[in-house]
Each structure stands twice: as C-alpha cells, then as structure tokens.
Scaffold this motif. Structure first.
Motif, PDB file in Angstrom:
ATOM      1  N   GLU A 229       0.699  -1.451   0.001  1.00 24.88           N
ATOM      2  CA  GLU A 229      -0.126  -0.026  -0.101  1.00 24.88           C
ATOM      3  C   GLU A 229       1.174   1.468  -0.662  1.00 24.88           C
ATOM      4  N   ASP A 230       0.078   2.220  -0.156  1.00 24.16           N
ATOM      5  CA  ASP A 230       0.863   3.714  -1.211  1.00 24.16           C
ATOM      6  C   ASP A 230       0.614   4.143   1.102  1.00 24.16           C
ATOM      7  N   ALA A 231       1.524   5.036   1.710  1.00 22.38           N
ATOM      8  CA  ALA A 231       1.655   5.430   3.069  1.00 22.38           C
ATOM      9  C   ALA A 231       0.637   6.489   2.955  1.00 22.38           C
ATOM     10  N   TRP A 232      -0.265   6.820   4.095  1.00 21.81           N
ATOM     11  CA  TRP A 232      -0.449   8.247   3.597  1.00 21.81           C
ATOM     12  C   TRP A 232      -0.432   8.918   5.135  1.00 21.81           C
ATOM     13  N   ILE A 233       0.850  10.271   5.301  1.00 22.98           N
ATOM     14  CA  ILE A 233       1.402  10.320   6.542  1.00 22.98           C
ATOM     15  C   ILE A 233       1.033  11.473   6.348  1.00 22.98           C
ATOM     16  N   ALA A 234       0.596  12.175   6.905  1.00 21.07           N
ATOM     17  CA  ALA A 234       0.763  13.302   8.084  1.00 21.07           C
ATOM     18  C   ALA A 234       1.784  14.033   9.528  1.00 21.07           C
ATOM     19  N   VAL A 235       2.701  14.656   9.389  1.00 17.03           N
ATOM     20  CA  VAL A 235       3.093  15.574  11.175  1.00 17.03           C
ATOM     21  C   VAL A 235       3.570  16.439  10.750  1.00 17.03           C
ATOM     22  N   CYS A 236       2.594  16.722  12.042  1.00 20.18           N
ATOM     23  CA  CYS A 236       2.112  18.124  12.193  1.00 20.18           C
ATOM     24  C   CYS A 236       2.470  19.178  13.732  1.00 20.18           C
ATOM     25  N   GLY A 237       2.912  20.342  12.870  1.00 19.01           N
ATOM     26  CA  GLY A 237       2.925  20.515  14.468  1.00 19.01           C
ATOM     27  C   GLY A 237       4.016  20.999  15.267  1.00 19.01           C
ATOM     28  N   ASP A 238       4.154  21.820  16.639  1.00 19.04           N
ATOM     29  CA  ASP A 238       4.829  23.425  16.257  1.00 19.04           C
ATOM     30  C   ASP A 238       6.231  22.263  16.806  1.00 19.04           C
ATOM     31  N   LEU A 239       7.495  22.799  15.766  1.00 16.38           N
ATOM     32  CA  LEU A 239       8.925  21.815  15.612  1.00 16.38           C
ATOM     33  C   LEU A 239       9.894  22.268  16.218  1.00 16.38           C
ATOM     34  N   THR A 274       4.876  25.640  -0.811  1.00 13.11           N
ATOM     35  CA  THR A 274       4.802  26.782  -1.760  1.00 13.11           C
ATOM     36  C   THR A 274       3.744  28.214  -1.199  1.00 13.11           C
ATOM     37  N   VAL A 275       4.485  28.496  -0.664  1.00 13.16           N
ATOM     38  CA  VAL A 275       4.251  29.530   0.311  1.00 13.16           C
ATOM     39  C   VAL A 275       4.823  30.628   0.236  1.00 13.16           C
ATOM     40  N   PRO A 276       4.628  31.759  -0.558  1.00 15.74           N
ATOM     41  CA  PRO A 276       5.650  32.687  -0.441  1.00 15.74           C
ATOM     42  C   PRO A 276       6.036  33.720   0.999  1.00 15.74           C
ATOM     43  N   ASP A 277       7.876  33.464   0.329  1.00 18.21           N
ATOM     44  CA  ASP A 277       8.812  33.140   0.763  1.00 18.21           C
ATOM     45  C   ASP A 277       8.038  35.135   2.359  1.00 18.21           C
ATOM     46  N   SER A 278       7.010  35.573   1.237  1.00 20.75           N
ATOM     47  CA  SER A 278       6.743  37.066   2.488  1.00 20.75           C
ATOM     48  C   SER A 278       5.923  36.451   3.600  1.00 20.75           C
ATOM     49  N   LYS A 279       5.027  35.569   3.364  1.00 20.71           N
ATOM     50  CA  LYS A 279       3.925  34.644   4.453  1.00 20.71           C
ATOM     51  C   LYS A 279       4.732  33.405   4.452  1.00 20.71           C
ATOM     52  N   ARG A 280       5.751  33.338   5.415  1.00 18.10           N
ATOM     53  CA  ARG A 280       6.006  31.652   5.584  1.00 18.10           C
ATOM     54  C   ARG A 280       6.607  32.228   6.829  1.00 18.10           C
ATOM     55  N   PHE A 281       5.786  32.483   7.871  1.00 20.08           N
ATOM     56  CA  PHE A 281       6.706  32.591   9.048  1.00 20.08           C
ATOM     57  C   PHE A 281       5.141  32.066   9.920  1.00 20.08           C
ATOM     58  N   THR A 282       5.793  31.715  11.213  1.00 17.61           N
ATOM     59  CA  THR A 282       4.910  30.956  12.049  1.00 17.61           C
ATOM     60  C   THR A 282       4.626  31.512  13.727  1.00 17.61           C
ATOM     61  N   LEU A 283       6.082  32.764  13.533  1.00 16.14           N
ATOM     62  CA  LEU A 283       5.832  33.610  14.986  1.00 16.14           C
ATOM     63  C   LEU A 283       6.811  34.791  14.051  1.00 16.14           C
ATOM     64  N   TYR A 284       6.961  35.616  15.685  1.00 13.68           N
ATOM     65  CA  TYR A 284       7.533  36.648  15.052  1.00 13.68           C
ATOM     66  C   TYR A 284       8.163  37.422  16.549  1.00 13.68           C
ATOM     67  N   HIS A 285       9.595  36.933  16.411  1.00 15.75           N
ATOM     68  CA  HIS A 285      10.213  37.050  17.071  1.00 15.75           C
ATOM     69  C   HIS A 285      11.704  38.635  17.013  1.00 15.75           C
ATOM     70  N   HIS A 286      11.408  39.179  18.110  1.00 11.93           N
ATOM     71  CA  HIS A 286      12.974  39.418  18.032  1.00 11.93           C
ATOM     72  C   HIS A 286      12.436  41.171  16.314  1.00 11.93           C
ATOM     73  N   ALA A 290       9.675  33.588  11.931  1.00 14.84           N
ATOM     74  CA  ALA A 290      10.147  32.021  12.218  1.00 14.84           C
ATOM     75  C   ALA A 290       8.971  31.196  11.491  1.00 14.84           C
ATOM     76  N   MET A 291       9.488  30.393  10.868  1.00 14.66           N
ATOM     77  CA  MET A 291       8.275  28.811  10.241  1.00 14.66           C
ATOM     78  C   MET A 291       8.663  27.997  11.645  1.00 14.66           C
ATOM     79  N   ILE A 292       7.698  27.913  11.887  1.00 14.59           N
ATOM     80  CA  ILE A 292       8.597  26.263  13.057  1.00 14.59           C
ATOM     81  C   ILE A 292       7.374  25.947  13.477  1.00 14.59           C
ATOM     82  N   ASP A 293       6.170  26.175  13.113  1.00 14.96           N
ATOM     83  CA  ASP A 293       4.672  25.362  12.776  1.00 14.96           C
ATOM     84  C   ASP A 293       4.986  25.118  11.400  1.00 14.96           C
ATOM     85  N   HIS A 294       5.013  23.522  11.499  1.00  9.56           N
ATOM     86  CA  HIS A 294       4.844  22.686   9.770  1.00  9.56           C
ATOM     87  C   HIS A 294       3.805  21.742   9.919  1.00  9.56           C
TER      88      HIS A 294
END
Length: 343
Positions: A229-239, A274-286, A290-294
């Motif tokens: 079978e093909d494995a359908w897997i999703a890893v989600c979370g705050d890494l 596939t997200v544009p660089d200008s939108k690719r962040f989930t945390l704003y620090h200093h 930063a894109m730390i949620d995936h």
C-alpha cells in the motif's frame, strides 16, 4: 468535490484559569481563537499546548478549556485523540501542554510515544552543582511531551478503505533546560557557560525526539510497503525549528541528506514550500518572522495536494517588553492549513 483540509495550531497555554493577572481569561481567548479555528475550516486539526483542568485536588484532568473553545462549532462533534498521563489513557490528560487531534473522520487507532522508540539520551552536566557543591552524576534527559499518532479512516471521502496516520508533536523549545546551581531565576543565569549548557541540553531533546518521530515514520512506511500500500502520513505541529534545521531535516529524510535513492518513497514533503517567502512565518520574534510550525506529508499525498495557507496577519512580536498575554489573547503562533483535493 472531495477535499481534505489538514491544519496545525499551537494555542499557547490554553487553560481554564490564567496563571496570573498578566494572562487573559479563557473568555477573552475564546473571543479571538474561535473565529481563527472556524476560518481554518479544517477536517483534521492538530492542536498543541492544551492544558488540563480538574475540580479540586483529585480525579482525572479534563480538557475543559478546549471543550469550551470549540463549543458551538463543527469541531465540537469531531472525533478526538489526545495525549494522556503515562501508563493508561484512563488516567486522563496531562496537567499542561497536551496534544489534541480533532478529526471529522473516525479515529480507528491512537498511540503516544515517549522514549518508546529511542532511549532518552544520557549526559553528565558540566556546570551543574548541588547544594553541597558537588557535580551531579550522569542522568537521562527525556522529552517533555509525548508524540501523538492517530490513524484516521478516510473511506467516506477517499474511498477504498483509505486510512491516514496523523502525527501531532511539539518539540522542545529553544529555551535552555534548567541546570542545577546555575540559575538565579528562570530567565537569569549566573554564568554564560551554565546558560550555554542548558541551551545545549534543550537542543539534544529537540533533535532526539525528532529521531523518535523518524523511527516511527520508518515503521509506518515499512508496514505499508509490506502490505503493498501507499502510506498516507501527515506530521503536524510546533517543531520549534525551521525547515533547514537538524530536527526538521531528520523528520523529512531527504535523499540529498542520507544519499540513498532506495529510500525516496520515505521522504516527507514540507507543504510550506508553496507558500511565498513573504508569508512563510508562524512566529514573530525580535522583529523577524520564523516558520517553526509545519505540515509535512508523505509523497503519495502530493498527487492530491493543492495549496497551503499561513494565517499570520494578526501575529504580534512576542518578544516585545511588557507584551503580556493579556494584551494579546489570541496566540503567539499562527495556524497553518494545507488543502488536498481527493477527487
């Protein structure tokens, strides 16, 4: 159209009662978090940092804050998988920072992993001292939160008895691990070398748990291959790490890293590419995003993949002085949602 929307969102210490007067009330948080969840319109929603609650000093911890948050939404009727205290799910939720996966589709199996696939690393502290001035012995440094796996039955939307494994995780933050005798307060260290060692131990935990996730992925891929079978897997979370960091690369398992093309089918693909660089962040620090949620998915799912959104329009800089949570009741993380067309 048969669609599947998978989302992840760190709700940042969702609790019934605030810890102190610098934290918002649950009602204040619900007012801003509930619309954010409804906007996601997710079929599978992975949540992090859900605190438990109980009445009095006995009995199991319940996820009352989450129940109140999703009340009146579609999520209230979703199937649920959640982490539990060590030993038995009947013990109830953990006191703090539970992982919860909500699914429109049935949860046919669930399991949590906490040093079950990889042993806790051992380390003898360099700078730590006890009250008598002695150095502690070598000790194990376990992860602080388990990994949660939920197997979902997608037959209703994908047909053919299709199942998907969703792995929800929250890796160790970059905050240094406590080192005995090296701290005046939680955020003030006596020596730079003590802080550096705590920072190093945290990185060990973060990478170590990523290796445990990779071990779980290998098991799932190998089991699917054995069944044809093909494995359908999703890893989600705050890494707590960006896409090119060691923990995320360990989970992705790219051929250019391990050099073995026979393992191409076990690569996990980062939807955020596939997200544009200008939108690719989930945390704003200093002042920096930063894109730390995936959301990472197995290669067979790419045939159905359409796009990913990061809802970060209202993110505040969580590092600003006196930026107490009472002023920002939403979350210091942005949610991420990936869209798949199963037609």
């Amino acid at each position: 159209m048969a669609t599947l929307r998978i989302a992840t969102f760190n709700l940042e210490n969702l609790a019934v009662e605030p810890d102190d007067d610098r934290d918002p009330t649950l009602d204040a948080r619900i007012a801003v978090l509930r619309p954010a969840l409804q906007r996601l319109d997710a079929d599978v929603l992975c949540l992090q940092e859900i605190h438990g609650h109980r009445d009095g000093d006995s009995g199991p911890w319940r996820l009352e804050a989450l129940d109140r948050l999703v009340e009146g939404t579609d999520y209230a009727a979703f199937h649920r998988a959640a982490t539990w205290k060590t030993g038995d799910p009947a013990n109830g939720a953990a006191y703090r920072r539970n992982l919860v996966t909500l699914s429109r589709y049935p949860v046919v199996a669930q399991q949590q992993y906490l040093n079950d696939l990889t042993p806790a690393p051992r380390w003898r502290p360099i700078t730590a001292v006890d009250d008598a001035g002695n150095r502690p012995e070598t000790r194990d440094y376990s992860w602080e939160r388990p990994v949660l796996r939920a197997r979902l039955d997608l037959s209703a939307v994908a047909g053919g008895g299709r199942q998907m494994d969703v792995i929800n995780l929250h890796l160790k933050s970059k905050l240094p691990t406590a080192v005995p005798g090296q701290q005046e307060t939680w955020y003030r260290w006596k020596t730079a070398r003590g802080w550096a060692e705590g920072f190093y131990i945290s990185s060990i935990k973060r990478v170590g748990q990523a290796i445990e996730v990779r071990a779980l992925l290998d098991q799932l891929f190998e089991a699917a291959e054995a069944d044809g079978e093909d494995a359908w897997i999703a890893v989600c979370g705050d890494l707590n790490a960006d896409i090119e960091s060691v923990p995320v690369r360990a989970i992705r398992g790219e051929v250019e890293d391990h050099g073995n093309p026979d393992l191409l089918g076990q690569v996990m693909v980062a939807c955020e590419r596939t997200v544009p660089d200008s939108k690719r962040f989930t945390l704003y620090h200093h002042g920096r995003g930063a894109m730390i949620d995936h959301i990472l998915v197995s290669r067979p799912m790419i045939a159905c993949y359409r796009d990913t959104q990061v809802h970060n329009e209202l993110l505040h800089d969580e590092s600003v002085g006196y930026a107490y949570d009472s002023k920002y009741p939403e979350s210091d993380h942005a949610p991420v949602v990936a869209h798949f067309d199963l037609a």
